[in-house]
Structures are given as structure tokens and as C-alpha cells.
Design a protein around this motif. Structure first.
Motif, PDB file in Angstrom:
ATOM      1  N   PHE A   9     -12.417 -21.892  -8.542  1.00  0.00           N
ATOM      2  CA  PHE A   9     -12.730 -22.738  -7.384  1.00  0.00           C
ATOM      3  C   PHE A   9     -13.927 -22.155  -6.636  1.00  0.00           C
ATOM      4  O   PHE A   9     -13.926 -20.982  -6.264  1.00  0.00           O
ATOM      5  N   LEU A  10     -14.931 -22.982  -6.429  1.00  0.00           N
ATOM      6  CA  LEU A  10     -16.114 -22.523  -5.703  1.00  0.00           C
ATOM      7  C   LEU A  10     -16.445 -23.495  -4.591  1.00  0.00           C
ATOM      8  O   LEU A  10     -16.490 -24.701  -4.807  1.00  0.00           O
ATOM      9  N   GLU A  11     -16.669 -22.963  -3.405  1.00  0.00           N
ATOM     10  CA  GLU A  11     -17.173 -23.826  -2.345  1.00  0.00           C
ATOM     11  C   GLU A  11     -18.627 -24.131  -2.646  1.00  0.00           C
ATOM     12  O   GLU A  11     -19.319 -23.316  -3.248  1.00  0.00           O
ATOM     13  N   ARG A  13     -21.544 -23.611  -1.793  1.00  0.00           N
ATOM     14  CA  ARG A  13     -22.309 -22.734  -0.914  1.00  0.00           C
ATOM     15  C   ARG A  13     -23.324 -21.965  -1.736  1.00  0.00           C
ATOM     16  O   ARG A  13     -23.064 -21.629  -2.886  1.00  0.00           O
ATOM     17  N   ALA A  37     -17.850 -29.020 -12.399  1.00  0.00           N
ATOM     18  CA  ALA A  37     -17.520 -30.330 -11.833  1.00  0.00           C
ATOM     19  C   ALA A  37     -17.730 -30.187 -10.335  1.00  0.00           C
ATOM     20  O   ALA A  37     -17.210 -29.257  -9.719  1.00  0.00           O
ATOM     21  N   GLU A  38     -18.509 -31.063  -9.754  1.00  0.00           N
ATOM     22  CA  GLU A  38     -18.823 -30.847  -8.349  1.00  0.00           C
ATOM     23  C   GLU A  38     -18.489 -32.045  -7.496  1.00  0.00           C
ATOM     24  O   GLU A  38     -18.496 -33.182  -7.945  1.00  0.00           O
ATOM     25  N   THR A  39     -18.154 -31.744  -6.250  1.00  0.00           N
ATOM     26  CA  THR A  39     -18.011 -32.770  -5.231  1.00  0.00           C
ATOM     27  C   THR A  39     -18.923 -32.326  -4.102  1.00  0.00           C
ATOM     28  O   THR A  39     -19.606 -31.324  -4.223  1.00  0.00           O
ATOM     29  N   GLU A  40     -18.881 -33.081  -3.016  1.00  0.00           N
ATOM     30  CA  GLU A  40     -19.746 -32.734  -1.890  1.00  0.00           C
ATOM     31  C   GLU A  40     -19.455 -31.334  -1.357  1.00  0.00           C
ATOM     32  O   GLU A  40     -20.353 -30.576  -1.033  1.00  0.00           O
ATOM     33  N   GLU A  41     -18.165 -31.009  -1.268  1.00  0.00           N
ATOM     34  CA  GLU A  41     -17.798 -29.751  -0.606  1.00  0.00           C
ATOM     35  C   GLU A  41     -17.453 -28.611  -1.540  1.00  0.00           C
ATOM     36  O   GLU A  41     -17.575 -27.465  -1.182  1.00  0.00           O
ATOM     37  N   PHE A  42     -16.937 -28.942  -2.714  1.00  0.00           N
ATOM     38  CA  PHE A  42     -16.545 -27.845  -3.591  1.00  0.00           C
ATOM     39  C   PHE A  42     -16.876 -28.176  -5.032  1.00  0.00           C
ATOM     40  O   PHE A  42     -17.199 -29.309  -5.375  1.00  0.00           O
ATOM     41  N   ILE A  44     -15.742 -27.002  -9.311  1.00  0.00           N
ATOM     42  CA  ILE A  44     -14.851 -26.241 -10.184  1.00  0.00           C
ATOM     43  C   ILE A  44     -15.710 -25.750 -11.339  1.00  0.00           C
ATOM     44  O   ILE A  44     -16.282 -26.548 -12.085  1.00  0.00           O
ATOM     45  N   ARG A  46     -15.967 -24.112 -14.847  1.00  0.00           N
ATOM     46  CA  ARG A  46     -15.096 -23.891 -16.004  1.00  0.00           C
ATOM     47  C   ARG A  46     -15.890 -23.112 -17.034  1.00  0.00           C
ATOM     48  O   ARG A  46     -17.008 -23.517 -17.406  1.00  0.00           O
TER      49      ARG A  46
END
Lengths: 143, 433
Positions: A9-11, A13, A37-42, A44, A46
Motif C-alpha cells: 500500500f502506497l499513499e 506521495r 494500480a493507482e487512484t487519486e489518493e493511494f 497499490i 504489486r
């Protein structure tokens, strides 16, 4: 037949991906395949590495949340339609793909893809029946 | 105008006599009618007969929020439930919500004090009032409604939200008074400008703003923006709802209607009465309420009090704006939020309690935003985005249904929420009020 993927899990940042990669580098762990795999805030991250147990230990010691997941690495003929052949088999046998990504490098005429299936055991038997080559974890180090 | 000239301008000694008589009766009344209070007073080692003047109030035990929660739903009521004409319920902090109820006389009292409040802010019979506080279980909307009815105003019961419609109604119907949360008035101003309206040309001349903390700076901004008089109203459902205290146009403290809601300010260190002008916890005794009268209720709001006569002519004491809280409650968009509520939700979803932090912010001209940061741990992490997204949504939905206020949930890496002495800081309030 299954191989081990580490998800982290990565923020979202600055510098977080670097932190993971540099930690693995220090521990002499080699990344063989990678996907984010990215979203606005975090995000993943792999990865498939040569020494997953060591990698998870190092990551946890450094405060990362990391999980091990079983994935399946499949050889795909490196020509137009190569991936489609495999997807067709999976589709016809109702095997669901959660996500997939390619290996970092592969010098031969075959490409290597990893799949995250909702039912990896079923996927393996379907692929084996259809004579699709699956790469085991012991092969990963030598790739 | 002064709505109740007699009560609101009474000489200090006369007021004291009335307070003494009322305290004496209310103590006897709760002792005779509410078993929870009978026990409380007995345990404290006093008898109703020990209470003769208002100064004897110090002999009485305090009532705290937990007393209400522990006796949920009706344990602190002094009247049979059939006698209640209306019930309001506030969201629970850690489990049970707070239930309050009004007898017919209590509703009359509420109407009376709210009429006093609206008059105190400059309203006169015949005015039109736009009530943009929420109607429903929240006491804001209906409290203003009853007061306005009592006073003979023309009511537009807008309730909260639907900003464009609020502005259209204001433009077309031309109400003189606006009642809502202070931040909502600024939010409406932004919206008005976007609609091409000039806020300074609005029909509103008086604003009665409350249900959340706000500052002198915000008052100036609201007054400049809308070209109106912005006044502060104070209340809480446990006491009556809005209408406990109200600023007059001197804007120098809120007149607390002490003939019915007797205030004490208790020094946090000594537990004794704080001197006028010094800060302490506001403690209120409802002197005339019937349904659920409360003795020495600790409001957890920190204020100071002055007994000096006000230039407006009212003799009732004035409390300062709320300077803080004795607990960790924050008010977001007029809704009381306790970190423990969030804790409860996280616990119910995960079985364990992850580290979390609430961040409240208010950008200029916008409403409060509440963000809940939750540290991801092994238990809740997944390698699939959709599962983490679903988790975020689940946490958000649960929190929203408990709090009744919109929140944003953000998953963060472990150990990113700062800890002080091993204990995480639960609330970061970035608002400049």
C-alpha cells in the motif's frame, strides 16, 4: 505452479515508490515484474521478486503494509494475437481475471504475463489442459 | 424591541427572588417525579427542603451527558411519556442517542424564549423570516419556527440546503431575517455571486446565526458580505434547543434567559464558581421545564459570563462566545461530532480499531469539510483497488449515517498519523473561525 506476488500500500506521495525500490535494492532483492494500480489518493504496488520472504520481512520492518498474493505466470507467444489466444481460453472457461501485467524483461520469443485470478486453481487447470505453459516460482529466479 | 419587558429588564434582586422560588419548586418537582433524580439527590446527601434560595444551587449535584445516555431513552424524564407533545433525538456519541421531549408547557416556553431571541436580534412582529436551519430531529428549524409563530412573523420554512432555491426565495419574497449557520450564510454568498446576484443588495437585514462556533472576524465578513446585522444565538437540545441565549445588537455577549435557564460558570481547575469575566464550563439549570428538567447540567462549553447591565436595557447576564470545549467534540456544519463516534464505526467494520484522524477544514466561502484519515493495516489491506475503494465507501456511508454529515474517507499508510506520547491526535481543526 502459483507464484508469490507482494502487494504494497502506497499513499500517492512523492518519493514513496523510490523508498520501496531503494529498500529492496539495499537488501539485494531483484524485482522481476511490477505493476501499479493507482487512484487519486493511494496506489497499490504489486511486484514479483526473486526472494519474496526476505522482501516482505524488510518491507514490514520498515513500516509498509505488504501482503502476499498467489498469482499465475503464463508464457504467451510473442506475436500478434498471442494474448488473445489465452484470453479466449479463459473466457470460454469462465475464469475471471482481477488484473494482469507483464514481466520486466524476457529475452526469448515468448512474453511472460502474470495474472491475478479470483480462482487461481481453476485457472491453472484450465490453462494446463489447454497446453499453456505456466512458470513456477523456482523458475522466477533464473529468468 | 424587548419581547418580555418584565422578565428581561427585571431588577437583579427581583430576578433572584424569582430564580429562588423556581429553583425550590423544580428541585422538589424532579425529586417527586423522576426516580433517577430522587436517587441522585439522595445519594448526594441532601433533601429538596435544603434548597431555599438560588444560592443553594451549589448544594445540588451536577447532571452530565452520561446521565442522559445511561437513562436512555426516557429515564431522566419527569413526566409520563403521554404528556410529551414532541420528541427530538440527537445522534449518539458512543451508542445511545440523546432523547429530549417537550410537554405542551415546554413548547410554550420554547416559543417564548425563541421570540425573545428573535426580538433581541432586532426582529419585530410582521417581519418575514427565512429559516434555513434543518427541520426535523435537529432542534434548530422547529425552535425558530415556534419562536417566529409566537412573535407573529411570516415564516418561510426553507430548512437547510437547496441553496439556489433559498436565494430565489430571498430575492422574490424579500424576507428581512435569515436564520442559519454562519458558515452557510457565507456559502450562500458564493452561490449568489455565481448566480449573478449582488449579496449586498439582498433583503436580509438581520442574521441569527448559531449551531456552530464562529468568530468576530467571521461576523465582520458576513456583515460586509450581506450588508446585514449578524447576531449569535446559543442553545442545545438538552436545555431546550436554540433560545438559551441570544446576542442583542450591542453584539457584546449573548443574553442568557436566566429566569428560566439559570447559568453558572464553573472553574475547570477548582470546580468552584468562576469569577465574572473568567472562563469556565457553562452549567445550566432549567428552572421551569416540565418534561425533562435538568439540574446543573454540564454543557461542556467553555464561556465567561458578565452580570453588568447591557446598553440594550436587558438585565439578564451575558455569556461570551463559546471559547472551547471540555471534551473533544467538534462542530461540523452545525452537527456535533465526537471522535468516539468515528471510533465506533471503524470498530464495527474492522473488528479492531485502526488509527484514524479527523481533519476539519473550511475554505473561504465554503462549508466545513470533514476528512477521516484511516491508517491501512494488514487486516484491511487488499491487493485489489476495488476492495479498498469499497472499504472507503463502507466507512464513509457508515459514518455519514451515524453523524448525519458528509465526510471524505482517505486511506493512509501506517504511522503517518502523528502520535504524541503514543496517543494519536484525533482531531485537526484547520478552520480559521
Amino acid at each position: 505452479m502459483k507464484i508469490t506476488q507482494i502487494s504494497i500500500f502506497l499513499e500517492n506521495r512523492k518519493g514513496r515508490l523510490f523508498d520501496v525500490c531503494s529498500l529492496l535494492g539495499q537488501k539485494k532483492i531483484n524485482i522481476r515484474a511490477l505493476n501499479i494500480a493507482e487512484t487519486e489518493e493511494f496506489g497499490i504496488l504489486r511486484i514479483v521478486v526473486d526472494k519474496p520472504a526476505d522482501a516482505v520481512k524488510a518491507l514490514k520492518e520498515n513500516g509498509f503494509v505488504a501482503h502476499l498474493t498467489d498469482i499465475v505466470a503464463v508464457e504467451v507467444a510473442d506475436h500478434p494475437g498471442g494474448l488473445a489466444e489465452i484470453l479466449k481460453i479463459l473466457n470460454e472457461n469462465n475464469v475471471n481475471i482481477e488484473y494482469m501485467y507483464g514481466f520486466v524483461e524476457r529475452s526469448a520469443d515468448k512474453a511472460l504475463l502474470v495474472f491475478r485470478f479470483d480462482d487461481p486453481d481453476k485457472a491453472i487447470s484450465v490453462l494446463t489442459e489447454n497446453k499453456i505453459k505456466i512458470i513456477g516460482s523456482k523458475d522466477i529466479g533464473g529468468l | 424591541m424587548i419581547w418580555n419587558e418584565k422578565m428581561e429588564t427585571m431588577a437583579a434582586q427581583d430576578l433572584k427572588n424569582i430564580q429562588s422560588d423556581r429553583l425550590k419548586s423544580i428541585v422538589k418537582y424532579v425529586y417527586d417525579n423522576c426516580p433517577a433524580y430522587t436517587k441522585k439527590i439522595d445519594n448526594h446527601g441532601i433533601k429538596p427542603a435544603d434548597i431555599n434560595t438560588i444560592d443553594d444551587i451549589k448544594k445540588l449535584p451536577f447532571t452530565i451527558k452520561e446521565d442522559l445516555r445511561d437513562s436512555y431513552p426516557f429515564g431522566l424524564f419527569s413526566q409520563p411519556i403521554k404528556q410529551l407533545k414532541e420528541i427530538h433525538v440527537s445522534s449518539g456519541t458512543t451508542g445511545n442517542p440523546t432523547v429530549v421531549g417537550y410537554t405542551k408547557d415546554d413548547l410554550k416556553l420554547w416559543s417564548e424564549v425563541m421570540a425573545r431571541a428573535i426580538a433581541c436580534a432586532g426582529g419585530v412582529p410582521g417581519d418575514m423570516i427565512q429559516i434555513a436551519y434543518g427541520y426535523g430531529l435537529f432542534t434548530g428549524g422547529l425552535g425558530f419556527h415556534y419562536g417566529a409563530l409566537e412573535m407573529g412573523l411570516t415564516i418561510i420554512p426553507c430548512s437547510s440546503g437547496q441553496t439556489k432555491r433559498q436565494l430565489k426565495i430571498m430575492t422574490d419574497l424579500k424576507p428581512r431575517i435569515l436564520a442559519c449557520t454562519p458558515s452557510y450564510s457565507l456559502y450562500m454568498a458564493e452561490e449568489a455571486r455565481e448566480m449573478g446576484l449582488n449579496p449586498r443588495a439582498s433583503s436580509w437585514e438581520i442574521g441569527i446565526f448559531g449551531a456552530e462556533p464562529w468568530s468576530e472576524a467571521m461576523r465582520k465578513e458576513i456583515e460586509a458580505t450581506w450588508d446585514m446585522e449578524a447576531t449569535d444565538v446559543f442553545g442545545m437540545s438538552e436545555i431546550i434547543g436554540p433560545g438559551v441565549a441570544q446576542e442583542c445588537l450591542q453584539k457584546n455577549g449573548m443574553h442568557i434567559f436566566s429566569d428560566v435557564f439559570y447559568p453558572e460558570v464553573i472553574d475547570l481547575q477548582t470546580g468552584k464558581e468562576a469569577r465574572p469575566g473568567e472562563s469556565g464550563e457553562l452549567v445550566i439549570t432549567t428552572l421551569t421545564k416540565q418534561g425533562i428538567p435538568l439540574l446543573r447540567y454540564k454543557t461542556r462549553d467553555i464561556v465567561s459570563i458578565t452580570y453588568e447591565k447591557c446598553a440594550c436595557g436587558r438585565t439578564s447576564p451575558r455569556i461570551s462566545k463559546i471559547k472551547g470545549r471540555t471534551d473533544d467534540m467538534i462542530i461540523v456544519r452545525g452537527i456535533n461530532v465526537f471522535p468516539s463516534q468515528i471510533e465506533h464505526v471503524l470498530l464495527s467494520i474492522e473488528g479492531t480499531q485502526p488509527h484514524y484522524q479527523l481533519v476539519v477544514d473550511r475554505k473561504t466561502g465554503e462549508l466545513d469539510e470533514l476528512e477521516v484519515m484511516v491508517e491501512v493495516d494488514e487486516k484491511i489491506f487488499s491487493d485489489e483497488v476495488k476492495k479498498l475503494r469499497a472499504l472507503e465507501e463502507k466507512i464513509r456511508d457508515e459514518i455519514e449515517s451515524v453523524l448525519g454529515v458528509m465526510v471524505k474517507v482517505r486511506l493512509v499508510e501506517p504511522k503517518t498519523i502523528p502520535r504524541s506520547e503514543g496517543k494519536a491526535k484525533r482531531v485537526v481543526d484547520k478552520r480559521t473561525l
